[in-house]
Motif scaffolding. Structure first.
Motif, PDB file in Angstrom:
ATOM      1  N   ILE A  31       0.862  -1.181   0.000  1.00 51.68           N
ATOM      2  CA  ILE A  31       0.000   0.000   0.000  1.00 51.68           C
ATOM      3  C   ILE A  31       0.895   1.227   0.000  1.00 51.68           C
ATOM      4  CG2 ILE A  31      -1.781   1.296   1.228  1.00 51.68           C
ATOM      5  CD1 ILE A  31      -2.487  -1.345   2.680  1.00 51.68           C
ATOM      6  N   SER A  32       0.636   2.174  -0.901  1.00 52.65           N
ATOM      7  CA  SER A  32       1.361   3.439  -0.878  1.00 52.65           C
ATOM      8  C   SER A  32       0.399   4.552  -1.269  1.00 52.65           C
ATOM      9  CB  SER A  32       2.584   3.392  -1.803  1.00 52.65           C
ATOM     10  OG  SER A  32       3.415   4.520  -1.584  1.00 52.65           O
ATOM     11  N   ASP A  33       0.956   5.685  -1.717  1.00 49.32           N
ATOM     12  CA  ASP A  33       0.108   6.811  -2.091  1.00 49.32           C
ATOM     13  C   ASP A  33       0.610   7.493  -3.364  1.00 49.32           C
ATOM     14  OD1 ASP A  33       2.365   7.926  -0.847  1.00 49.32           O
ATOM     15  OD2 ASP A  33       1.277   8.370   0.994  1.00 49.32           O
ATOM     16  N   TYR A  34       1.702   8.268  -3.249  1.00 52.94           N
ATOM     17  CA  TYR A  34       2.209   9.019  -4.395  1.00 52.94           C
ATOM     18  C   TYR A  34       3.694   8.701  -4.606  1.00 52.94           C
ATOM     19  CZ  TYR A  34      -1.636  11.418  -2.100  1.00 52.94           C
ATOM     20  OH  TYR A  34      -2.814  11.686  -1.433  1.00 52.94           O
ATOM     21  N   SER A  35       4.096   7.534  -4.190  1.00 54.37           N
ATOM     22  CA  SER A  35       5.507   7.181  -4.109  1.00 54.37           C
ATOM     23  C   SER A  35       5.992   6.382  -5.300  1.00 54.37           C
ATOM     24  CB  SER A  35       5.743   6.376  -2.820  1.00 54.37           C
ATOM     25  OG  SER A  35       7.054   5.858  -2.771  1.00 54.37           O
ATOM     26  N   SER A  36       7.287   6.500  -5.583  1.00 55.34           N
ATOM     27  CA  SER A  36       7.916   5.692  -6.630  1.00 55.34           C
ATOM     28  C   SER A  36       8.004   4.224  -6.236  1.00 55.34           C
ATOM     29  CB  SER A  36       9.320   6.219  -6.925  1.00 55.34           C
ATOM     30  OG  SER A  36      10.162   6.097  -5.789  1.00 55.34           O
ATOM     31  N   THR A  37       7.666   3.903  -4.990  1.00 55.34           N
ATOM     32  CA  THR A  37       7.672   2.498  -4.585  1.00 55.34           C
ATOM     33  C   THR A  37       6.745   1.654  -5.460  1.00 55.34           C
ATOM     34  OG1 THR A  37       5.969   2.984  -2.916  1.00 55.34           O
ATOM     35  CG2 THR A  37       8.255   2.970  -2.170  1.00 55.34           C
ATOM     36  N   TYR A  38       5.721   2.275  -6.038  1.00 61.91           N
ATOM     37  CA  TYR A  38       4.832   1.538  -6.943  1.00 61.91           C
ATOM     38  C   TYR A  38       5.625   0.918  -8.099  1.00 61.91           C
ATOM     39  CZ  TYR A  38       0.501   3.308  -4.861  1.00 61.91           C
ATOM     40  OH  TYR A  38      -0.538   3.576  -4.000  1.00 61.91           O
ATOM     41  N   ILE A  39       6.549   1.685  -8.648  1.00 63.75           N
ATOM     42  CA  ILE A  39       7.312   1.205  -9.800  1.00 63.75           C
ATOM     43  C   ILE A  39       8.220   0.053  -9.387  1.00 63.75           C
ATOM     44  CG2 ILE A  39       8.724   1.894 -11.747  1.00 63.75           C
ATOM     45  CD1 ILE A  39       6.142   3.519 -11.499  1.00 63.75           C
TER      46      ILE A  39
END
Length: 404
Positions: free
Chosen positions: A303-311
């Motif tokens: 779970i994240s929000d606006y972070s590059s962790t998604y990539i």
């Protein structure tokens, strides 16, 4: 004292600009007198705060490469005593010794700029700035508010020749276009190779994963959810510390999903206070855990929000969720490059009830398949970035006649 000074400079861009200009004059003047030491390489991660991320992966690869056996490897740290090196030496960042060593080093490797914002011209230096994530939120002067880049700096950069010398890494064509503009760089200087820090995500062994789970106290009878939100630079408390206060009732979370999940909370490194978590059988604060990739590899959902962790996390092709409880405020004060609803492979939840419901009713395989499509678009080159960067470094050395 150092942290307070940094906060002051960030809040006073005119003072910061003066410091940068003065530093530029001094550094370039001294640089004319200081010779470059061949076979020397300097590393820094997140302004000396960390011993991780892409510079660490490149460092590890350099240590294994016989070509660099005789090289002097130097790491710049804010607190050198906190870190141990398998090879090389340490220097305290932002000291005369740091700047002197920097000017003498042949190769500079960092993920957020090595020269502390000061423009330093060294013709025969090879600079690698991997950056530290694909930008979903605005960066480098594009921010709607509180940018550290002044208008005069933007205008000066626009008049300069495009940077074709600094080696940078991109995860896809999407971030390469942004980096070209932000860093005023040529397209071919930005490698489409992903980030070196992500190489490890495709290299973990089963034994390594089992050991990480043991270290974190995780069992196989419950899935792990990693909550890794980004920071809000406009959320500052009375002590000038950045904090994070998402609307989450962890007692409620445990009641609703505690039988099936363990929650790992990873605050951004810039955040000093996040939720005030006390570890339990359900929730664990892993903000100080040294290796983010370890947390990715043992997590079944992120779970994240606006972070590059998604990539980065998408490389594992596992489900992701978005908790954007302050989306309107974040868009107004910071700004986003993408439309989250159109681009992310998951719903955009603005309340914890929505988020918990999506977590409880998730079709894991379908969600993983959506992530796979996102992965193919935003991180199609993952797996061998460290070797790609090292290969380009060797080519540059050969080009300027320094390969022995």
């Amino acid at each position: 004292m150092r942290s307070k000074l940094i906060v002051y400079l960030k809040k006073n861009p005119k003072v910061l600009s003066f410091v940068w200009k003065t530093g530029q004059i001094v550094m370039n003047a001294v640089g004319m007198l200081v010779p470059i030491k061949e076979k020397s390489m300097m590393f820094s991660s997140f302004g000396g705060r960390k011993f991780d991320d892409s510079p660490k992966e490149i460092y590890d690869a350099v240590c294994k490469d016989p070509f660099f056996d005789e090289w002097d490897l130097i790491w710049a740290f804010a607190e050198p005593s906190q870190f141990d090196l398998q090879r090389g030496r340490k220097v305290r960042i932002d000291t005369p010794s740091f700047f002197s060593t920097l000017l003498k080093s042949k190769v500079w490797i960092s993920n957020s700029g090595m020269t502390r914002g000061i423009q330093v011209n060294r013709e025969k230096v090879i600079k690698v700035e991997t950056w530290h994530g694909t930008p979903l939120k605005k960066i480098g002067g594009d921010e709607n508010q509180n940018s550290m880049v002044t208008e005069s700096q933007k205008k000066r950069k626009e008049k300069q020749k495009l940077d074709s010398k600094t080696i940078r890494c991109a995860q896809s064509e999407y971030d390469r276009k942004i980096f070209q503009r932000i860093f005023h760089a040529t397209e071919d200087a930005i490698l489409l190779c992903d980030l070196p820090r992500n190489d490890k995500l495709l290299q973990y062994t089963d034994d390594e994963i089992k050991q990480i789970k043991r270290n974190l106290g995780l069992s196989d009878d419950r899935k792990a959810v990693l909550y890794a939100p980004t920071y809000r630079e406009y959320l500052i408390d009375e002590h000038n510390d950045m904090y994070l206060a998402p609307p989450m009732d962890l007692v409620k979370w445990e009641k609703e999903i505690g039988e099936d999940y363990v929650l790992l909370v990873r605050a951004h490194y810039a955040v000093s206070k996040a939720l005030g978590i006390k570890d339990t059988d359900f929730v664990k604060d892993v903000s100080d855990y040294p290796h983010l990739n370890d947390l990715y590899i043992v997590s079944d959902v992120m779970i994240s929000d606006y972070s590059s962790t998604y990539i980065d996390y998408s490389i594992l092709d596992r489900p992701m969720l978005c908790f954007a409880y302050d989306l309107e405020e974040f868009e107004e004060k910071r700004g986003l490059y993408i439309d989250l609803e159109e681009e992310l492979p998951c719903p955009i939840d603005k309340t914890e009830d929505e988020l918990l419901n999506h977590l409880k009713t998730m079709d894991y395989e379908a969600a993983a398949l959506r992530t796979q499509g996102f992965h193919r678009r935003y991180a199609p080159y993952a797996g061998n970035a460290s070797n790609s960067v090292i290969s380009v470094i060797k080519q540059r050395l050969e080009r300027i006649g320094d390969m022995k």
